[in-house]
Write an enzyme that holds these catalytic residues in place. Structure first.
Site, short mmCIF file in Angstrom:
data_model
loop_
_atom_site.label_atom_id
_atom_site.label_comp_id
_atom_site.label_asym_id
_atom_site.label_seq_id
_atom_site.Cartn_x
_atom_site.Cartn_y
_atom_site.Cartn_z
N SER A 160 -13.21 2.60 -6.21
CA SER A 160 -13.76 3.56 -5.17
C SER A 160 -12.70 3.93 -4.17
O SER A 160 -11.49 4.31 -4.57
CB SER A 160 -15.02 2.88 -4.72
OG SER A 160 -15.69 4.15 -4.10
N ASP A 204 -21.98 9.06 -12.75
CA ASP A 204 -21.46 8.43 -11.26
C ASP A 204 -21.95 9.25 -10.11
O ASP A 204 -21.40 10.15 -10.13
CB ASP A 204 -19.99 8.14 -11.21
CG ASP A 204 -19.45 7.38 -10.05
OD1 ASP A 204 -20.50 7.17 -9.11
OD2 ASP A 204 -18.67 6.87 -9.91
N HIS A 235 -21.49 3.54 -10.55
CA HIS A 235 -20.28 3.53 -9.67
C HIS A 235 -19.51 2.51 -9.79
O HIS A 235 -18.37 2.19 -9.33
CB HIS A 235 -20.53 4.12 -8.24
CG HIS A 235 -19.49 4.21 -7.32
ND1 HIS A 235 -18.32 5.19 -7.69
CD2 HIS A 235 -18.99 3.59 -6.24
CE1 HIS A 235 -17.56 5.38 -6.69
NE2 HIS A 235 -17.61 4.32 -5.93
#
Length: 266
Positions: free
Chosen positions: A96, A220, A248
């Protein structure tokens, strides 16, 4: 070392290995999120795990709203970790926002990494209609997200964790993410979320000088597939692999898929 306490650093794997893997976690979780992935590399790599300041078991006293108002504070932290530990031949694995932090670190500190692996990362989460860019959110949706966090942080964490994990058949994963989120001080989580969701580092992509692996999941909520395609088109010497799991957090929901992709890249 003070930095070891600050970032809750753990070094595992093969101490004599010539190559090092450094794992950086995303928002709301900590280094334990990689536990199912790192075991595949402990024989052949030195592995460094840490917690971003403000989360996990990092030193909460080290958090500064000013320092971490942008990604710059985290970039400096990674550089400090690499330099303090004297690490060489480093591949950075960032989930991320840490994927983008790793990318920026490679630009600000040339030669610090040999390779970069970005898992579910994005250079900008906000749509940009003028440039026909799909980031996944409009400003109103982000404003609503911040308002929900400020109104009832624990309730928001419970709902958001299920949406972001997107593993309805495995509710324990969302529950684990919710627990990790609620362990963070609400004011810190809200400030960090704002800094992440409002970032825009699209201009940095073209300047990357090292090989990059971009991992994208099938569905996602935070990073739509168009984002990984955008990055692949603009990062020189990049490879994009789409893993089949949803959500995610593919390193948590489908660690073997992620391991396979990383091994292929390495």
């Amino acid at each position: 070392m003070a930095i070891a306490r600050k970032n809750n650093i753990h070094i595992i794997g093969n101490p004599d290995a010539p190559q090092t893997l450094v794992f950086g976690h995303g928002f709301g979780i900590d280094q334990t999120s990689f536990k199912e992935v790192v075991t595949a590399f402990t024989d052949d790599y030195k592995i460094v795990l840490y917690d971003n300041v403000g989360g996990g078991k990092s030193d909460i006293a080290a958090f500064s709203f000013n320092r971490y108002a942008t990604t710059d504070g985290y970039v400096k932290d990674i550089a400090d970790i690499i330099q303090e530990l004297g690490l060489t031949n480093v591949t950075f694995v960032g989930h991320s926002v840490s994927g983008m932090i790793g990318l920026l670190t490679s630009l600000q500190y040339p030669g610090i990494f040999e390779r970069l692996i970005m898992i579910g990362s994005s250079p900008r989460y906000l749509n940009d209609e003028e440039q026909d860019y799909i980031g996944g959110f409009n400003q109103q949706s982000l404003n609503d997200l911040y308002a929900a966090m400020e109104s009832n942080y624990h309730a928001w964490a419970s709902g958001f964790s299920a949406l972001a994990m997107n593993q309805p058949q495995r509710p324990e994963l969302a529950a684990g993410f919710a627990a990790s989120l609620t362990a963070i001080r609400a004011d810190i989580a809200i400030a960090v979320a704002r800094s992440i969701f409002q970032l825009d580092h699209r201009d940095a992509l073209q300047h990357v000088k090292i090989p990059v692996l971009i991992l994208q999941t099938a569905d996602d909520i935070a990073v739509p597939g168009a984002v990984s395609e955008y990055m692949e088109a603009r990062i020189p010497n990049s490879t994009r692999i789409k893993v089949q799991t949803t959500g995610h957090f593919p390193h948590m929901s489908a660690p073997q898929e992620v391991v396979s992709a990383i091994k292929t890249f390495l």
